[in-house]
Design a protein around this motif. Structure first.
Motif, mmCIF file in Angstrom:
data_model
loop_
_atom_site.group_PDB
_atom_site.id
_atom_site.type_symbol
_atom_site.label_atom_id
_atom_site.label_comp_id
_atom_site.label_asym_id
_atom_site.label_seq_id
_atom_site.Cartn_x
_atom_site.Cartn_y
_atom_site.Cartn_z
ATOM 1 N N PRO A 209 -1.271 -9.125 -4.681
ATOM 2 C CA PRO A 209 -0.998 -8.390 -3.289
ATOM 3 C C PRO A 209 -1.377 -9.249 -2.224
ATOM 4 C CG PRO A 209 -2.773 -7.266 -4.668
ATOM 5 C CD PRO A 209 -2.148 -8.234 -5.418
ATOM 6 N N PRO A 210 -0.830 -9.197 -1.060
ATOM 7 C CA PRO A 210 0.366 -8.451 -0.722
ATOM 8 C C PRO A 210 1.537 -9.000 -1.346
ATOM 9 C CG PRO A 210 -0.309 -9.746 1.170
ATOM 10 C CD PRO A 210 -1.453 -10.117 0.099
ATOM 11 N N TYR A 211 2.493 -8.177 -1.980
ATOM 12 C CA TYR A 211 3.520 -8.604 -2.601
ATOM 13 C C TYR A 211 4.670 -8.993 -1.726
ATOM 14 C CZ TYR A 211 0.795 -6.384 -6.459
ATOM 15 O OH TYR A 211 -0.180 -6.176 -7.350
ATOM 16 N N CYS A 260 1.844 1.894 -13.717
ATOM 17 C CA CYS A 260 1.785 0.540 -13.199
ATOM 18 C C CYS A 260 2.537 0.654 -11.886
ATOM 19 C CB CYS A 260 2.280 -0.594 -14.173
ATOM 20 S SG CYS A 260 2.128 -2.249 -13.570
ATOM 21 N N ASP A 261 2.171 0.316 -10.899
ATOM 22 C CA ASP A 261 3.118 0.528 -9.539
ATOM 23 C C ASP A 261 2.443 -0.545 -8.576
ATOM 24 O OD1 ASP A 261 4.504 1.165 -7.390
ATOM 25 O OD2 ASP A 261 4.372 3.334 -7.706
ATOM 26 N N VAL A 262 3.084 -1.203 -8.049
ATOM 27 C CA VAL A 262 2.793 -2.194 -6.917
ATOM 28 C C VAL A 262 2.228 -1.247 -5.723
ATOM 29 C CG1 VAL A 262 4.337 -4.076 -7.338
ATOM 30 C CG2 VAL A 262 5.230 -2.222 -5.878
ATOM 31 N N PRO A 267 -0.916 -1.634 0.174
ATOM 32 C CA PRO A 267 -0.609 -0.293 1.218
ATOM 33 C C PRO A 267 0.575 -0.598 1.853
ATOM 34 C CG PRO A 267 -2.665 -1.801 1.835
ATOM 35 C CD PRO A 267 -2.355 -2.135 0.415
ATOM 36 N N THR A 268 0.982 -2.027 2.028
ATOM 37 C CA THR A 268 2.338 -2.369 2.696
ATOM 38 C C THR A 268 3.576 -1.861 2.118
ATOM 39 O OG1 THR A 268 2.535 -4.692 1.888
ATOM 40 C CG2 THR A 268 0.907 -4.065 3.889
ATOM 41 N N ARG A 275 -5.349 6.274 -0.567
ATOM 42 C CA ARG A 275 -6.456 5.279 -0.875
ATOM 43 C C ARG A 275 -5.687 4.483 -1.781
ATOM 44 N NH1 ARG A 275 -11.137 7.526 -3.729
ATOM 45 N NH2 ARG A 275 -9.665 8.803 -4.683
ATOM 46 N N VAL A 276 -6.017 2.979 -1.589
ATOM 47 C CA VAL A 276 -5.707 1.756 -2.351
ATOM 48 C C VAL A 276 -6.493 1.671 -3.536
ATOM 49 C CG1 VAL A 276 -5.267 -0.725 -2.150
ATOM 50 C CG2 VAL A 276 -5.001 0.624 -0.093
ATOM 51 N N GLY A 277 -5.875 1.401 -4.530
ATOM 52 C CA GLY A 277 -6.492 1.246 -5.831
ATOM 53 C C GLY A 277 -6.856 2.219 -6.678
#
Length: 393
Positions: A209-211, A260-262, A267-268, A275-277
């Motif tokens: 990330p960021p992907y 499993c998810d990008v 967060p973009t 929340r991230v993570g």
């Protein structure tokens, strides 16, 4: 605003009806007694004269201890938390049979309990179930499962609910699982055999990330491809078992790496207040390989009915487009760690009924933990909408 908490009690309910599956699919006595036994709880004041009941059902969970049903009961509303024939165990769950179970509860609420109005409140995984049920109750069409087994919803006598409320709910189990499938898995029999370029939880993955939009597109395509490979395998196995004509008519199997998810680390991707993570079950890297991931244990038929991206009849937008007459309230929690930000707008757009409303609860999480003011705001939205629609006196 919501009123002071009401004093209410829990009334246990049991429904039993004849059912003769070709093979045992539920554990214990119910699996061979020739009957389906359903358990539920009616939460109401002892002196209640309510004419409306709010029915919660999740395909596999029991909901009577969760914040939303309790909040409704605290507000003095009558609440029925209804379980399907697959409580706490979705390994052999057939969505079409869950719809039949929900139909039995709605009929019981009207015919035995005397309620004049029934409002389906689909929270979390119950959202797509409510859409599936209501679509088939309005215009029944299904007579068999995706595995070609007879399950006749046309003649099941499903009674439409008077209203549907969709809260913190995802598209469907099949579509959500697909967006969470680990696309790096190359060999379903060996989860350590992975494509490193898609293994976003590995520190050696070249994509971090960021992907890039190109990588996200490739990631999503690989997730759908994996779901379709499992579906093709399940169909082939069923065909082989049927052709053999022996005692083995079904087979259980394990699906590895299903969280499993990008979105969780970037967060973009589909931005929201989440929340991230983290996922709704904790660190997604641990859940991805743990024993409680979605679809971890399943069967050939259950995969096709419940988890197949292309075959499941319970896909959310598919059924939202079949609801033409029922009023629907959709409530999005913008910090929901379980429901992606794209899901609620997709359902709202697909709904065919012109009588639909959309509410966004800024900062609300999936379970409203530590957020009493947002839980109260959700409750206010439910009660206000119910009154405007004539569903609550």
């Amino acid at each position: 605003m919501t009123s002071q908490k009401a004093e209410w009690t829990r009334i246990p309910l049991i429904l039993s009806f004849a059912d003769n599956p070709k093979f045992t699919e539920t554990y214990g006595f119910a699996g061979n007694s020739g009957h389906v036994n359903l358990e539920g709880q009616l939460m109401r004041r002892p002196d209640s004269t309510a004419k409306t009941v709010y029915v919660f059902m999740h395909p596999t969970s029991v909901l009577h201890l969760l914040p939303m049903p309790i909040a409704l009961a605290d507000a003095g509303l009558d609440v029925l938390c209804a379980a399907s024939r697959y409580p706490r165990n979705d390994s052999a769950l057939i969505q079409e049979k869950v719809a039949i179970d929900l139909g039995k509860w709605i009929a019981h609420a009207r015919d035995a309990l005397g309620y004049e109005k029934v409002v389906l409140l689909g929270w979390s995984g119950g959202g797509s179930l409510s859409l599936f049920y209501q679509a088939q109750a309005e215009s029944p069409s299904i007579t068999e499962t995706p595995a070609d087994d007879p399950v006749d919803l046309v003649s099941a006598g499903l009674q439409p609910a008077d209203g549907v409320i969709f809260i913190a709910a995802h598209l469907s189990r099949a579509e959500t699982l697909t967006e969470w499938l680990d696309p790096s898995v190359v060999n379903e029999l060996d989860p350590d055999d992975r494509d490193l370029e898609l293994d976003i939880y590995s520190p050696d993955c070249p994509n971090q990330p960021p992907y890039s939009p190109e990588f996200v597109t490739r990631f999503r395509e690989a997730q759908r491809a994996r779901n379709r490979r499992i579906t093709a395998w399940a169909e082939a196995q069923l065909a082989r078992l049927r052709a053999a004509g022996g005692a083995e008519q079904e087979r259980a199997f394990v699906v590895h790496r299903t969280m499993c998810d990008v979105r969780w680390f970037d967060p973009t991707v589909d931005p929201s207040d989440r929340r991230v993570g983290v996922s709704y079950m904790g660190d997604p890297r641990a859940v991805n390989v743990g024993p409680v991931g979605l679809a971890r244990y399943t069967t050939l038929r259950s995969w096709l009915s419940q988890w197949s991206y292309d075959k499941s009849n319970a896909r959310g937008p598919l059924n939202a487009a079949k609801i033409h007459r029922t009023p629907v309230l959709l409530i999005e929690n913008t910090a929901d760690e379980a429901v992606p930000a794209t899901h609620n707008p997709a359902i709202f757009e697909a709904l065919a009924t012109p009588d639909k409303e959309y509410v966004r609860l800024e900062g609300a999480t999936h379970y409203y933990l530590g957020q009493p003011e947002l839980l109260a705001a959700c409750l206010d939205a439910v009660i206000g909408w119910s009154r405007r629609k004539g569903l609550l006196a």
